[in-house]
Every structure is written in C-alpha cells, then in structure tokens.
Design a protein around this motif. Sequence first.
Motif, PDB file in Angstrom:
ATOM      1  N   HIS A 210     -23.253 -14.529 -17.239  1.00 16.17           N
ATOM      2  CA  HIS A 210     -22.255 -15.076 -16.308  1.00 16.17           C
ATOM      3  C   HIS A 210     -22.610 -16.510 -15.906  1.00 16.17           C
ATOM      4  CE1 HIS A 210     -20.036 -11.377 -16.040  1.00 16.17           C
ATOM      5  NE2 HIS A 210     -21.100 -10.705 -15.638  1.00 16.17           N
ATOM      6  N   ALA A 211     -23.887 -16.739 -15.618  1.00 14.32           N
ATOM      7  CA  ALA A 211     -24.307 -18.099 -15.276  1.00 14.32           C
ATOM      8  C   ALA A 211     -24.156 -19.023 -16.480  1.00 14.32           C
ATOM      9  CB  ALA A 211     -25.750 -18.093 -14.786  1.00 14.32           C
ATOM     10  N   GLY A 212     -24.486 -18.517 -17.674  1.00 13.04           N
ATOM     11  CA  GLY A 212     -24.338 -19.323 -18.874  1.00 13.04           C
ATOM     12  C   GLY A 212     -22.890 -19.704 -19.134  1.00 13.04           C
ATOM     13  N   LEU A 213     -21.983 -18.750 -18.965  1.00 10.52           N
ATOM     14  CA  LEU A 213     -20.565 -19.037 -19.150  1.00 10.52           C
ATOM     15  C   LEU A 213     -20.055 -20.016 -18.089  1.00 10.52           C
ATOM     16  CD1 LEU A 213     -19.226 -15.480 -20.068  1.00 10.52           C
ATOM     17  CD2 LEU A 213     -19.338 -17.475 -21.570  1.00 10.52           C
ATOM     18  N   SER A 214     -20.570 -19.892 -16.874  1.00  7.96           N
ATOM     19  CA  SER A 214     -20.170 -20.822 -15.812  1.00  7.96           C
ATOM     20  C   SER A 214     -20.612 -22.240 -16.144  1.00  7.96           C
ATOM     21  CB  SER A 214     -20.775 -20.386 -14.477  1.00  7.96           C
ATOM     22  OG  SER A 214     -20.285 -19.122 -14.088  1.00  7.96           O
ATOM     23  N   LEU A 215     -21.823 -22.371 -16.665  1.00  8.35           N
ATOM     24  CA  LEU A 215     -22.303 -23.691 -17.067  1.00  8.35           C
ATOM     25  C   LEU A 215     -21.452 -24.267 -18.193  1.00  8.35           C
ATOM     26  CD1 LEU A 215     -26.192 -23.311 -17.091  1.00  8.35           C
ATOM     27  CD2 LEU A 215     -24.845 -24.793 -15.614  1.00  8.35           C
ATOM     28  N   LEU A 216     -21.129 -23.424 -19.157  1.00  6.03           N
ATOM     29  CA  LEU A 216     -20.311 -23.885 -20.274  1.00  6.03           C
ATOM     30  C   LEU A 216     -18.939 -24.335 -19.791  1.00  6.03           C
ATOM     31  CD1 LEU A 216     -20.138 -24.248 -23.337  1.00  6.03           C
ATOM     32  CD2 LEU A 216     -19.321 -21.893 -23.497  1.00  6.03           C
ATOM     33  N   ALA A 217     -18.335 -23.569 -18.888  1.00 10.55           N
ATOM     34  CA  ALA A 217     -17.031 -23.938 -18.341  1.00 10.55           C
ATOM     35  C   ALA A 217     -17.111 -25.253 -17.574  1.00 10.55           C
ATOM     36  CB  ALA A 217     -16.513 -22.822 -17.430  1.00 10.55           C
ATOM     37  N   ALA A 218     -18.174 -25.426 -16.793  1.00  9.66           N
ATOM     38  CA  ALA A 218     -18.339 -26.665 -16.038  1.00  9.66           C
ATOM     39  C   ALA A 218     -18.460 -27.865 -16.971  1.00  9.66           C
ATOM     40  CB  ALA A 218     -19.566 -26.565 -15.138  1.00  9.66           C
TER      41      ALA A 218
ATOM     42  N   THR B  12     -25.237 -26.929 -23.563  1.00 11.68           N
ATOM     43  CA  THR B  12     -26.308 -26.355 -24.387  1.00 11.68           C
ATOM     44  C   THR B  12     -27.133 -25.356 -23.580  1.00 11.68           C
ATOM     45  OG1 THR B  12     -26.418 -28.366 -25.725  1.00 11.68           O
ATOM     46  CG2 THR B  12     -28.320 -26.887 -25.802  1.00 11.68           C
ATOM     47  N   LEU B  13     -27.450 -25.703 -22.330  1.00 15.57           N
ATOM     48  CA  LEU B  13     -28.171 -24.748 -21.481  1.00 15.57           C
ATOM     49  C   LEU B  13     -27.359 -23.475 -21.286  1.00 15.57           C
ATOM     50  CD1 LEU B  13     -29.864 -26.804 -18.620  1.00 15.57           C
ATOM     51  CD2 LEU B  13     -30.921 -25.767 -20.626  1.00 15.57           C
ATOM     52  N   GLY B  14     -26.041 -23.629 -21.120  1.00 12.00           N
ATOM     53  CA  GLY B  14     -25.194 -22.457 -20.967  1.00 12.00           C
ATOM     54  C   GLY B  14     -25.215 -21.568 -22.192  1.00 12.00           C
ATOM     55  N   LEU B  15     -25.182 -22.169 -23.371  1.00 11.86           N
ATOM     56  CA  LEU B  15     -25.211 -21.387 -24.607  1.00 11.86           C
ATOM     57  C   LEU B  15     -26.587 -20.770 -24.848  1.00 11.86           C
ATOM     58  CD1 LEU B  15     -23.089 -23.724 -26.897  1.00 11.86           C
ATOM     59  CD2 LEU B  15     -22.466 -21.437 -26.107  1.00 11.86           C
ATOM     60  N   VAL B  16     -27.643 -21.516 -24.541  1.00 13.82           N
ATOM     61  CA  VAL B  16     -28.984 -20.967 -24.716  1.00 13.82           C
ATOM     62  C   VAL B  16     -29.214 -19.789 -23.776  1.00 13.82           C
ATOM     63  CG1 VAL B  16     -31.461 -21.477 -24.533  1.00 13.82           C
ATOM     64  CG2 VAL B  16     -29.931 -23.138 -25.587  1.00 13.82           C
ATOM     65  N   ALA B  17     -28.561 -19.808 -22.613  1.00 17.70           N
ATOM     66  CA  ALA B  17     -28.667 -18.678 -21.689  1.00 17.70           C
ATOM     67  C   ALA B  17     -28.067 -17.408 -22.278  1.00 17.70           C
ATOM     68  CB  ALA B  17     -27.973 -19.014 -20.364  1.00 17.70           C
ATOM     69  N   LEU B  18     -27.221 -17.549 -23.298  1.00 17.79           N
ATOM     70  CA  LEU B  18     -26.620 -16.404 -23.978  1.00 17.79           C
ATOM     71  C   LEU B  18     -27.427 -15.961 -25.198  1.00 17.79           C
ATOM     72  CD1 LEU B  18     -22.902 -17.599 -23.936  1.00 17.79           C
ATOM     73  CD2 LEU B  18     -23.928 -15.879 -22.449  1.00 17.79           C
ATOM     74  N   ALA B  19     -28.508 -16.667 -25.483  1.00 15.20           N
ATOM     75  CA  ALA B  19     -29.312 -16.356 -26.660  1.00 15.20           C
ATOM     76  C   ALA B  19     -30.520 -15.516 -26.267  1.00 15.20           C
ATOM     77  CB  ALA B  19     -29.779 -17.645 -27.337  1.00 15.20           C
ATOM     78  N   LEU B  20     -30.951 -14.673 -27.194  1.00 10.75           N
ATOM     79  CA  LEU B  20     -32.156 -13.895 -26.961  1.00 10.75           C
ATOM     80  C   LEU B  20     -33.359 -14.821 -26.878  1.00 10.75           C
ATOM     81  CD1 LEU B  20     -31.600 -10.870 -29.381  1.00 10.75           C
ATOM     82  CD2 LEU B  20     -31.082 -11.025 -26.935  1.00 10.75           C
ATOM     83  N   ARG B  21     -34.245 -14.536 -25.946  1.00  9.05           N
ATOM     84  CA  ARG B  21     -35.385 -15.406 -25.716  1.00  9.05           C
ATOM     85  C   ARG B  21     -36.516 -15.107 -26.703  1.00  9.05           C
ATOM     86  NH1 ARG B  21     -37.828 -15.393 -19.798  1.00  9.05           N
ATOM     87  NH2 ARG B  21     -38.062 -13.190 -20.357  1.00  9.05           N
ATOM     88  N   SER B  22     -37.090 -16.167 -27.224  1.00 12.70           N
ATOM     89  CA  SER B  22     -38.263 -16.080 -28.090  1.00 12.70           C
ATOM     90  C   SER B  22     -39.095 -17.325 -27.856  1.00 12.70           C
ATOM     91  CB  SER B  22     -37.853 -15.979 -29.564  1.00 12.70           C
ATOM     92  OG  SER B  22     -37.321 -17.217 -30.014  1.00 12.70           O
ATOM     93  N   ARG B  23     -40.258 -17.386 -28.494  1.00 13.30           N
ATOM     94  CA  ARG B  23     -41.102 -18.571 -28.318  1.00 13.30           C
ATOM     95  C   ARG B  23     -40.425 -19.816 -28.880  1.00 13.30           C
ATOM     96  NH1 ARG B  23     -43.412 -15.623 -32.426  1.00 13.30           N
ATOM     97  NH2 ARG B  23     -43.715 -16.670 -34.427  1.00 13.30           N
ATOM     98  N   TRP B  24     -39.485 -19.621 -29.800  1.00 17.39           N
ATOM     99  CA  TRP B  24     -38.783 -20.760 -30.385  1.00 17.39           C
ATOM    100  C   TRP B  24     -37.629 -21.222 -29.507  1.00 17.39           C
ATOM    101  CZ3 TRP B  24     -41.546 -22.946 -33.907  1.00 17.39           C
ATOM    102  CH2 TRP B  24     -42.368 -22.182 -34.728  1.00 17.39           C
ATOM    103  N   THR B  25     -36.831 -20.283 -29.023  1.00 22.60           N
ATOM    104  CA  THR B  25     -35.675 -20.679 -28.221  1.00 22.60           C
ATOM    105  C   THR B  25     -36.087 -21.255 -26.874  1.00 22.60           C
ATOM    106  OG1 THR B  25     -35.424 -18.403 -27.423  1.00 22.60           O
ATOM    107  CG2 THR B  25     -34.098 -19.057 -29.329  1.00 22.60           C
ATOM    108  N   VAL B  26     -37.284 -20.906 -26.396  1.00 28.26           N
ATOM    109  CA  VAL B  26     -37.774 -21.522 -25.161  1.00 28.26           C
ATOM    110  C   VAL B  26     -37.875 -23.040 -25.346  1.00 28.26           C
ATOM    111  CG1 VAL B  26     -39.806 -21.767 -23.679  1.00 28.26           C
ATOM    112  CG2 VAL B  26     -38.959 -19.497 -24.260  1.00 28.26           C
ATOM    113  N   LEU B  27     -38.249 -23.465 -26.540  1.00 22.41           N
ATOM    114  CA  LEU B  27     -38.363 -24.898 -26.815  1.00 22.41           C
ATOM    115  C   LEU B  27     -37.010 -25.600 -26.711  1.00 22.41           C
ATOM    116  CD1 LEU B  27     -40.815 -24.854 -29.858  1.00 22.41           C
ATOM    117  CD2 LEU B  27     -41.354 -25.349 -27.470  1.00 22.41           C
ATOM    118  N   LEU B  28     -35.923 -24.867 -26.975  1.00 23.18           N
ATOM    119  CA  LEU B  28     -34.590 -25.468 -26.902  1.00 23.18           C
ATOM    120  C   LEU B  28     -34.248 -25.933 -25.497  1.00 23.18           C
ATOM    121  CD1 LEU B  28     -32.442 -23.028 -29.089  1.00 23.18           C
ATOM    122  CD2 LEU B  28     -33.117 -25.375 -29.654  1.00 23.18           C
ATOM    123  N   CYS B  29     -34.892 -25.353 -24.496  1.00 20.20           N
ATOM    124  CA  CYS B  29     -34.576 -25.685 -23.109  1.00 20.20           C
ATOM    125  C   CYS B  29     -35.194 -27.010 -22.677  1.00 20.20           C
ATOM    126  CB  CYS B  29     -35.072 -24.586 -22.170  1.00 20.20           C
ATOM    127  SG  CYS B  29     -34.571 -22.926 -22.633  1.00 20.20           S
TER     128      CYS B  29
END
Length: 219
Positions: A118-126, A159-176
């Motif tokens: 929900h927070a990720g979608l809100s960020l994407l909408a904003a 991008t933060l909104g979309l990453v919030a919808l992704a499963l977390r791993s040691r790699w996706t943490v770097l995306l933030c």
Amino acid sequence: MDRFWALEDMLPFEPRVYWRLFQFGNELAWPAQPLLLAVGAALFAGLLRGWRPDGRWLGPTLGAVWLWTGWQFVALGYGAVNWAAPWFAWGFYAEATLLAALGLTGRLVFSRQAPGAHAGLSLLAAALFAWPLLAGLDGRGWREAEIAAIAPDPTAIATLGLVALALRSRWTVLLCIPPVLWLSLSTLTLLTMGAWQGWAVLAALTTGLTALQLRPRSL
C-alpha cells in the motif's frame, strides 16, 4: 533565520535557475510526456488489479530511465550549474546497471501481497500523478512540471515505490541506496533554497524507507 540564509548563500545557483532545469528537460524530451504519463497510468492500474510485472522487462526499462535521467538531467543539465552534479550522476548509472542486471537474471521479483504494497503504491501514485502538479501549485509554469522518467525526484520516488513491491534480498537492498541518497540530497537542496517542495520530498523519502522495511524476504 540568519543561519538559513547563510546556508542558501552556499548554493552555487539561484533557485530560479534550478527550476529552469526542469523546463529544459521537458523541452528536450517533448513529446514523450503524454506517453510517459499514459504508460505510468497503465502500470499503476495494473498493479491495483493485482498484476505482478515481470522483472525481466521492468528492470531493464527502469534501468534505461535512470540512465537517461542521470545523463541528461543530472550530468548535463544540473552539471551546468553545480560542479558536483556529474559525480551525482554516477549513482544514477549504478542504479541503472543494477536494475537491468537484477531484472535480466530473474532476481527482481514483485509481490502484490507484500506488507509494504500500500505504501509502495502510494509512492508510485505520488510520483506519477502528484509530482507533475507541484510546479503549478508553486505558481510556476507547467513547462517546469516534474515528470517521472525525466526529472530525478519523481523517478527516484517511483523506483522506491516499485522496490517496495519486490521481494527483499541482498541484491534488491542495494537498489534502495541511490534513490535514498538522491532524495536526501534533494531534500537538503530544496529546503536550503527555501522551497516547500523539500518537505514533500522528505515525506516521500520517509514513506519509502518505512515501506522498504516491510518487504518480505525472498525464499
């Protein structure tokens, strides 16, 4: 107040010069803006319906967006008024590379049921729908509207909104890291300029950090 103005005096450019960068960026990208807004609306509508995008195409697509924004806006545009901006652009290039690599290797997996969805979608909408309105609300021309995939702030927020919808791993943490660093820098720059938009960026950054903490881990 004296301290605030002392900070403002340290900026290597006038606020009006900074806002003109968005006009130049939009003029260069025209007429891509209607297409970008339509694609963003379609993506957002699909996510609302529970659609999970395939990271194998979304990752490289986002990577291309970060590459363009970092090169055209940050390195060339912002670099013309701030000597440090070309160095900032390397963070955009790093994000572009990582997004493309994780997407193509199948390590970027989206989950509509993520706790931070929900927070990720809100960020994407904003980023997609609210940020283009800020210029008008500020009394500036619509030519200075900040469009995701052209201007860096809405690009980082989306991008933060979309990453919030992704499963977390040691790699996706770097995306933030690049989006968070850029939004932190943007907040400081805007508040130093005395621009109220800095509080909006800070709110988006705080929301993004909260959403990222809620992501489920990949198996």
